[in-house]
Design an enzyme around this catalytic site. Structure first.
Site, PDB file in Angstrom:
ATOM      1  N   LYS A 188       0.839  -1.206   0.000  1.00  0.00           N
ATOM      2  CA  LYS A 188       0.000   0.000   0.000  1.00  0.00           C
ATOM      3  C   LYS A 188       0.880   1.264   0.000  1.00  0.00           C
ATOM      4  O   LYS A 188       2.089   1.172  -0.116  1.00  0.00           O
ATOM      5  CB  LYS A 188      -0.974  -0.040   1.190  1.00  0.00           C
ATOM      6  CG  LYS A 188      -1.769  -1.356   1.308  1.00  0.00           C
ATOM      7  CD  LYS A 188      -2.833  -1.523   0.222  1.00  0.00           C
ATOM      8  CE  LYS A 188      -3.349  -2.948   0.058  1.00  0.00           C
ATOM      9  NZ  LYS A 188      -4.232  -3.432   1.106  1.00  0.00           N
TER      10      LYS A 188
HETATM   11  C1  LIG Z   1      -5.204  -4.581   1.478  1.00  0.00           C
HETATM   12  C2  LIG Z   1      -6.673  -4.429   1.558  1.00  0.00           C
HETATM   13  C3  LIG Z   1      -7.420  -4.824   2.682  1.00  0.00           C
HETATM   14  C4  LIG Z   1      -6.827  -5.590   3.824  1.00  0.00           C
HETATM   15  O1  LIG Z   1      -5.739  -4.981   4.353  1.00  0.00           O
HETATM   16  P1  LIG Z   1      -4.812  -5.722   5.436  1.00  0.00           P
HETATM   17  O2  LIG Z   1      -4.115  -4.581   6.109  1.00  0.00           O
HETATM   18  O3  LIG Z   1      -3.876  -6.589   4.655  1.00  0.00           O
HETATM   19  O4  LIG Z   1      -5.684  -6.493   6.350  1.00  0.00           O
HETATM   20  C5  LIG Z   1      -8.779  -4.540   2.702  1.00  0.00           C
HETATM   21  N1  LIG Z   1      -9.381  -3.933   1.671  1.00  0.00           N
HETATM   22  C6  LIG Z   1      -8.715  -3.570   0.566  1.00  0.00           C
HETATM   23  C7  LIG Z   1      -9.431  -2.874  -0.534  1.00  0.00           C
HETATM   24  C8  LIG Z   1      -7.339  -3.817   0.469  1.00  0.00           C
HETATM   25  O5  LIG Z   1      -6.684  -3.483  -0.643  1.00  0.00           O
END
Ligand SMILES: *Cc1c(COP(=O)(O)O)cnc(C)c1O
Length: 385
Positions: A188
């Site tokens: 991210k």
């Molecule tokens: C990455 C992601 C999540 C989950 O994130 P984590 O921190 O890995 O639990 C949830 N929703 C979306 C749209 C994502 O891209």
């Protein structure tokens, strides 16, 4: 292989984590509240609660809004499974609202249509979870207006969108929602290795989510049912979890957040460069709404298969075999076997399924050089032309 995404760790990030390792607190110390203060500062929401993942954040957000058995929660089929699973954790039922074919985000017109039918059937959702795909905000004004008319709550899944803006306000300000969720997974925009956060302007929701993050235990006398037995005393007043973020993660998060604008600016530079280098190819480029300033977590193209002699799978596989780490975000959630077992089937959300048959995420990340990008563009051009 050029990956589709990659974290950018600086010496200051490393120093910040080492400092915590040498300090008195590895967890439950001063760094998590400091990270929360930094998140409040950059998002302009009133409260932030940091947790160990966005998945946990979505779970406690649903619980804080009262989601339980017999409730409906709606989200987009083009998202990571966590956006829908959070409702199932609460015993609620999940349904989806199809995407708009231009933004790939939940379509407010289709949402309205579905709400009108649901009102007649008595199956209105308690919570709707719009997902800001690739970092571009959904049409939150329209979704918020529908929430007023039909009486549902809104959780923004902004896992892709920290550092993005909507109508000139930071995503996370919660102007058009009850709660916003961020993810700090390494792919991210900013990372804490694993990690997430909830943002809200409601002190009540913030308190509830803080409680649920740590076993439902309070040490605040004003929240206790009984009198304190002594300095050791605490009370469990809800069924919570251990969803806490560590001090190491929070220190990394604070350090990373210092570079948020720089991270997003570089992603804009790369996205604009893709726009101009790819215009002549038989593909659709990611459409940008003027209301949104994307965080550009992903750069998603759609192949114009009527003008390409290869299949979607062939183009994807050839890119991978030539060292381009493309990916596909996402397999529509309703087509996952677990969701098919609940009765969803192929054909339920046609825009999402059409998107899935054409989409490819090209690499985009802070450390990507112009040379890497030129290579990606050249390889892709050779494959599709
Ligand atoms: C990455 C992601 C999540 C989950 O994130 P984590 O921190 O890995 O639990 C949830 N929703 C979306 C749209 C994502 O891209």
């Amino acid at each position: 292989m050029i990956p589709y995404g990659k974290q950018a760790i600086s010496q200051s990030d490393i120093d910040a984590v080492l400092e915590v390792l040498n300090s008195d607190f590895l967890t439950q110390g001063p760094k998590v509240p400091a990270f929360e203060a930094a998140l409040v500062n950059s998002s302009q929401a009133s409260y932030a609660v940091a947790v160990n993942s966005a998945t946990s954040a979505l779970h406690i957000a649903c619980l804080a809004l009262g989601v339980g058995p017999s409730d409906w929660v709606w989200t987009s089929p083009i998202t990571f499974v966590a956006s829908a699973n959070c409702a199932l954790y609460c015993g609620a039922k999940v349904d989806f609202v199809d995407i708009s074919p231009s933004s790939y985000n939940m379509c407010p017109k289709l949402l309205e249509k579905k709400l009108i039918v649901a009102r007649e059937n008595g199956t209105l959702p308690k919570v709707v979870i719009p997902v800001h795909l690739a970092g571009q905000s959904c049409d939150m004004q329209a979704i918020h207006a529908l929430s007023m008319r039909f009486g549902f709550k809104i959780i923004e899944d902004a896992s892709h969108a920290i550092g993005g803006r909507y109508l000139n306000k930071p995503v996370g300000s919660c102007i058009y929602s009850d709660i916003t969720v961020f993810s700090f997974h390494p792919v991210k925009i900013v990372t804490t290795a694993e990690g997430g956060a909830v943002l809200t302007n409601s002190v009540l929701l913030a308190d509830k989510m803080r409680l649920l993050r740590s076993h439902g235990i309070t040490r605040e006398p004003e929240n206790m049912r009984g009198d304190s037995d002594g300095p050791w005393y605490y009370e469990q007043i809800a069924l919570g979890f251990n969803y806490r973020m560590t001090e190491l993660q929070a220190a990394l998060g604070i350090s990373q957040l210092n570079r948020l604008e720089e991270f997003v600016a570089r992603r804009h530079y790369l996205a604009n460069r893709y726009h101009s280098l790819l215009t002549h190819l038989p593909l659709s480029l990611p459409h940008q709404h003027p209301d949104a300033y994307s965080a550009w977590h992903l750069y998603i193209i759609q192949l114009d298969l009527s003008q390409i002699t290869k299949t979607h799978l062939q183009v994807f596989s050839e890119l991978r075999s030539q060292g381009i780490g493309v990916n596909l975000h996402y397999i529509p959630v309703h087509l996952q076997p677990y969701y098919q077992d609940m009765g969803f089937k192929k054909g339920d959300f046609s825009h999402a399924e059409h998107y899935y048959q054409h989409a490819i995420s090209l690499p985009i990340f802070f450390g990507m050089t112009d040379e890497m990008q030129d290579k990606i563009v050249n390889v892709l051009s050779d494959i599709v032309e």
